[in-house]
Design a protein around this motif. Structure first.
Motif, mmCIF file in Angstrom:
data_model
loop_
_atom_site.group_PDB
_atom_site.id
_atom_site.type_symbol
_atom_site.label_atom_id
_atom_site.label_comp_id
_atom_site.label_asym_id
_atom_site.label_seq_id
_atom_site.Cartn_x
_atom_site.Cartn_y
_atom_site.Cartn_z
ATOM 1 N N GLU A 96 1.062 -1.059 -0.015
ATOM 2 C CA GLU A 96 0.007 0.167 0.084
ATOM 3 C C GLU A 96 0.857 1.261 0.087
ATOM 4 N N ALA A 97 2.076 1.273 0.770
ATOM 5 C CA ALA A 97 2.907 2.544 0.739
ATOM 6 C C ALA A 97 3.378 2.557 -0.734
ATOM 7 N N ASP A 98 3.878 1.592 -1.329
ATOM 8 C CA ASP A 98 4.391 1.697 -2.825
ATOM 9 C C ASP A 98 3.256 2.185 -3.585
ATOM 10 N N ALA A 102 3.485 5.873 -5.553
ATOM 11 C CA ALA A 102 3.624 6.000 -6.955
ATOM 12 C C ALA A 102 2.287 6.720 -7.625
ATOM 13 N N GLY A 103 1.077 6.652 -6.872
ATOM 14 C CA GLY A 103 0.110 7.436 -7.417
ATOM 15 C C GLY A 103 0.195 8.677 -6.998
ATOM 16 N N LEU A 104 0.511 9.151 -5.920
ATOM 17 C CA LEU A 104 0.287 10.534 -5.615
ATOM 18 C C LEU A 104 1.750 11.540 -6.205
ATOM 19 N N PRO A 113 13.034 8.664 -2.441
ATOM 20 C CA PRO A 113 12.060 7.568 -3.017
ATOM 21 C C PRO A 113 11.945 6.436 -1.866
ATOM 22 N N MET A 114 10.712 5.598 -2.162
ATOM 23 C CA MET A 114 10.622 4.698 -0.937
ATOM 24 C C MET A 114 11.704 3.767 -0.704
ATOM 25 N N MET A 135 4.715 12.699 2.860
ATOM 26 C CA MET A 135 5.464 11.596 3.369
ATOM 27 C C MET A 135 4.530 10.139 3.513
ATOM 28 N N ILE A 136 5.332 9.080 2.819
ATOM 29 C CA ILE A 136 4.726 7.985 3.238
ATOM 30 C C ILE A 136 5.457 7.178 4.195
#
Length: 145
Positions: A96-98, A102-104, A113-114, A135-136
């Motif tokens: 879900e983090a990825d 990617a979407g936002l 990057p993540m 931030m994720i």
């Protein structure tokens, strides 16, 4: 469902601000105050910057948390109204983090990057195509439970 928490940036006075917020909301900082000098390769930053706040979090009502850090001028960071506020999303899984990252971040500017971070979380940050800072932050410790 992911959890949303505000993340604030300060220009050297994050600790002062959060001591003020603590006096208003009560409670204690989660995990104390992390300093820039605790980062890997911190020998490459100035002595003054080593004392700056890398991360502080204060639980407030209903399980919500406000978090913050100081900017680091030697890293080219400059506080500008607009980049001093982030929306921090804490998703329930790495996947879900990825997906959220990617979407936002599509059409925006990736700051970090993540990736797995030295403090133990899976984290990334960016400014979206509308100028909103995000931030994720997936807490890897959740996977162990």
């Amino acid at each position: 469902m992911p959890k949303f928490n505000p993340y604030l940036n300060f220009d050297g006075n994050a600790e002062e601000a959060f001591n003020f917020y603590k006096s208003v909301f009560g409670g204690e900082f989660s995990g104390g105050i992390m300093r820039m000098g605790e980062m890997p390769d911190s020998e490459n930053i100035t002595e003054a910057e080593k004392g700056l706040v890398m991360h502080v979090s204060l639980p407030i009502t209903g399980g919500d948390v406000i978090m913050a850090s100081d900017i680091m001028p030697s890293a080219g960071q400059k506080l500008v109204v607009g980049n001093n506020n982030y929306i921090c999303i804490s998703p329930e899984s790495r996947e879900e983090a990825d997906r959220l990252f990617a979407g936002l971040s599509e059409g925006g500017e990736v700051e970090m990057p993540m990736q797995d971070q030295f403090w133990g979380d899976y984290f990334g940050s960016f400014k979206d195509k509308y100028g909103v800072c995000w931030m994720i932050d997936y807490g890897v410790a959740k996977e162990a439970k």
